[in-house]
Design a protein around this motif. Structure first.
Motif, PDB file in Angstrom:
ATOM      1  N   SER A  54      81.862  31.473  54.667  1.00 19.50           N
ATOM      2  CA  SER A  54      80.845  32.433  54.239  1.00 19.50           C
ATOM      3  C   SER A  54      81.224  33.051  52.890  1.00 19.50           C
ATOM      4  O   SER A  54      80.378  33.218  52.008  1.00 19.50           O
ATOM      5  N   SER A 114      73.817  24.911  55.001  1.00 15.99           N
ATOM      6  CA  SER A 114      74.480  25.644  53.920  1.00 15.99           C
ATOM      7  C   SER A 114      75.471  24.756  53.182  1.00 15.99           C
ATOM      8  O   SER A 114      75.556  24.793  51.946  1.00 15.99           O
ATOM      9  N   ALA A 140      71.773  27.968  49.395  1.00 10.98           N
ATOM     10  CA  ALA A 140      72.802  28.107  50.430  1.00 10.98           C
ATOM     11  C   ALA A 140      72.712  29.458  51.134  1.00 10.98           C
ATOM     12  O   ALA A 140      73.080  29.584  52.303  1.00 10.98           O
ATOM     13  N   GLN A 141      72.187  30.440  50.409  1.00 12.11           N
ATOM     14  CA  GLN A 141      71.999  31.765  51.005  1.00 12.11           C
ATOM     15  C   GLN A 141      70.694  31.850  51.791  1.00 12.11           C
ATOM     16  O   GLN A 141      70.658  32.393  52.901  1.00 12.11           O
ATOM     17  N   VAL A 189      80.619  30.446  50.199  1.00 13.39           N
ATOM     18  CA  VAL A 189      79.200  30.328  49.868  1.00 13.39           C
ATOM     19  C   VAL A 189      78.794  31.436  48.893  1.00 13.39           C
ATOM     20  O   VAL A 189      78.095  31.194  47.895  1.00 13.39           O
ATOM     21  N   SER A 228      73.664  22.505  50.770  1.00 11.70           N
ATOM     22  CA  SER A 228      73.244  23.191  49.544  1.00 11.70           C
ATOM     23  C   SER A 228      74.428  23.474  48.634  1.00 11.70           C
ATOM     24  O   SER A 228      74.344  23.289  47.411  1.00 11.70           O
ATOM     25  N   THR A 282      72.976  25.374  61.172  1.00 12.91           N
ATOM     26  CA  THR A 282      72.810  26.279  60.032  1.00 12.91           C
ATOM     27  C   THR A 282      73.952  26.116  59.043  1.00 12.91           C
ATOM     28  O   THR A 282      73.743  26.123  57.820  1.00 12.91           O
ATOM     29  N   LYS A 317      69.584  30.036  55.475  1.00 13.91           N
ATOM     30  CA  LYS A 317      69.989  30.682  56.731  1.00 13.91           C
ATOM     31  C   LYS A 317      68.845  31.463  57.373  1.00 13.91           C
ATOM     32  O   LYS A 317      68.881  31.769  58.561  1.00 13.91           O
TER      33      LYS A 317
END
Length: 497
Positions: free
Chosen positions: A257, A68, A453-454, A260, A71, A64, A457
């Protein structure tokens, strides 16, 4: 640049010599061919390189997280076009931006070709992001410069140019993808570096005779006083960012995180600020302001389209790797090969679309309607890919022809939107922001991948019907809305089609 300067540039370029188009299209076609060969070759194996175990030659990152990163990387590649466009418009012109960008990209691939650590991986990403930001928007801007404003060959020329992009994109997953997944990832990255080197050679050897003044003039040069102020501010900004990161990272306040989320915010905020600055600039005329307003709904449509199309290197790449029957018709299919489907379809159908627009002439659909068609087809491509789960369940391996059909459907939308978007940007761009407007066009891709990118997930094989279905339906709805708004949008273009 003034209209007189633009015409002077056009007159300096041999107007026939490459498929009935300006001779400079040859130089730009093959420069972009090799740059895209290197980029898409690297991208075809990058996500696998990240999440494959170390024993299989990968970095062993979480799957995962790898999706991300892919992206975010794509978003930053296109976001960096702001830097490239600004440098071209204010300091050294688009031609030098293309050359310097190619050098950075080549060294980025060389770093990837060296077996190493995650640290080297991120160093290569920085080089490729900055290099692509310099090269990608500016080579497209030069294409616009070699045509007169009312030259009916312009849309067809961009379609041919777009075919060059996709020819490189078609061959590279087959070459780099095969070498990378079957033998060694680093060998694949080395071949990508060679591709960028060849692009630099072609550009350097042919630009003088083929491009004339195109790419050599600075649209809105900095004065000596402005240059000192700008460089001082940039230097202070870099120092400030380094200091802040040096404080927050050890304290655990800045994680991937967080990064992102930050890129996601910037993906929306930066183009918004760009529109505001261009619209309110004293260098922007009343006609140009009207055209900026017309560009906004096209930009939003482009974000939606690329949010679907760019998942070919993330969700659909993983889908090909883990959800698709790779032993088919007596051969074993590399999962990287599926990324050749999109450019292959573009190669086949791009000349037909170019011919169609020329044949229709004044009767062809308006730019907003073409964008709407792009949204409709891209939405359908995601509805196509959810059908295997509906018929066979989430746990079964999928016939690869479903992926082929999905890619094909999305390509029909891409040919309605992407080359037309490049052409529309060169038409609607304010003169003082010419190269930067091309950077703004690529920011739609940056925004799309920042959003991806969000949302990547949330993808799992168990919920893929809901995932593909909801995104596909949203795109189709936006397509119909844009069709209804098309006459109004067209009126703000002030005579341009």
């Amino acid at each position: 640049m003034s209209d007189t300067t633009k015409q002077k540039i056009v007159e300096s370029v041999p107007q026939h010599g490459f498929l009935g188009h300006p001779k400079g299209l040859f130089t730009l076609f093959f420069t972009e061919f090799w740059e895209r060969f290197s980029y898409y070759g690297m991208r075809a194996i990058l996500v696998f390189y990240m999440y494959y175990e170390v024993s299989r030659g990968g970095l062993g990152l979480d799957k995962t997280l790898s999706l991300s990163i892919m992206s975010i990387y794509g978003s930053l590649v296109y976001m960096s076009g702001i830097i490239g466009g600004w440098l071209a418009d204010r300091i050294f012109g688009t031609s030098k931006a293309v050359f310097y960008g190619g050098i950075l990209i080549m060294f980025g691939h060389i770093v990837l070709a060296v077996p190493g650590s995650v640290t080297l991986f991120f160093v290569s990403m920085v080089l490729i992001v900055l290099g692509t930001g310099l090269l990608k928007p500016n080579v497209s801007s030069i294409v616009g410069e070699i045509y007169g404003e009312k030259d009916n060959r312009r849309d067809a020329g961009f379609s041919i140019f777009y075919m060059g992009i996709n020819l490189g994109g078609f061959l590279s997953p087959l070459v780099v993808g095969t070498l990378g997944t079957k033998y060694n990832f680093h060998l694949g990255f080395a071949i990508a570096a060679v591709g960028m080197f060849l692009g630099l050679v072609i550009f350097s050897l042919t630009k003088k005779n083929n491009l004339g003044l195109a790419g050599t003039l600075v649209a809105n040069p900095l004065s000596p006083a402005e240059r000192t102020k700008v460089f001082l501010r940039i230097g202070l900004g870099v120092v400030l960012v380094v200091i802040v990161l040096a404080i927050v990272i050890p304290m655990g306040l800045f994680s991937f995180s967080t990064f992102v989320k930050l890129v996601g915010i910037l993906g929306i905020l930066i183009p918004t600020l760009y529109f505001i600055v261009m619209y309110n600039s004293s260098r922007t005329t009343a006609t140009e302001r009207s055209r900026i307003l017309a560009y906004i709904p096209l930009f939003i449509a482009s974000v939606m389209f690329w949010a679907i199309q760019e998942q070919g290197s993330t969700i659909l790449a993983n889908y090909a790797d883990e959800r698709t029957q790779l032993d088919f018709a007596g051969i074993h299919i590399s999962p990287a090969w599926f990324q050749s489907l999109n450019p292959l379809c573009v190669i086949i159908f791009s000349p037909l679309f170019a011919l169609l627009w020329v044949k229709l002439g004044e009767r062809q659909p308006s730019i907003p309607v073409k964008f709407a068609l792009g949204l409709l087809f891209s939405g359908l491509s995601f509805l196509v890919i959810l059908l295997p789960s509906y018929f066979g369940g989430a746990g079964s391996l999928v016939n690869p022809l479903w992926l082929v059909l999905s890619y094909f459907t999305c390509v029909l939308g891409e040919l309605c939107l992407s080359p037309v978007g490049l052409s529309a940007t060169t038409k609607l761009a304010p003169a003082a922001f010419y190269a930067q407007s091309m950077s703004l066009w690529f920011l739609s891709n940056a925004a799309a991948q920042a959003v991806n990118a969000q949302i990547v997930k949330f993808y799992t094989p168990a919920n893929e019907m809901g995932y593909f279905g909801s995104i596909g339906v949203i795109s189709i709805i936006l397509g119909f809305i844009l069709i209804l708004l098309a006459p109004k949008v067209q009126s703000y273009m002030k005579g341009l089609r």
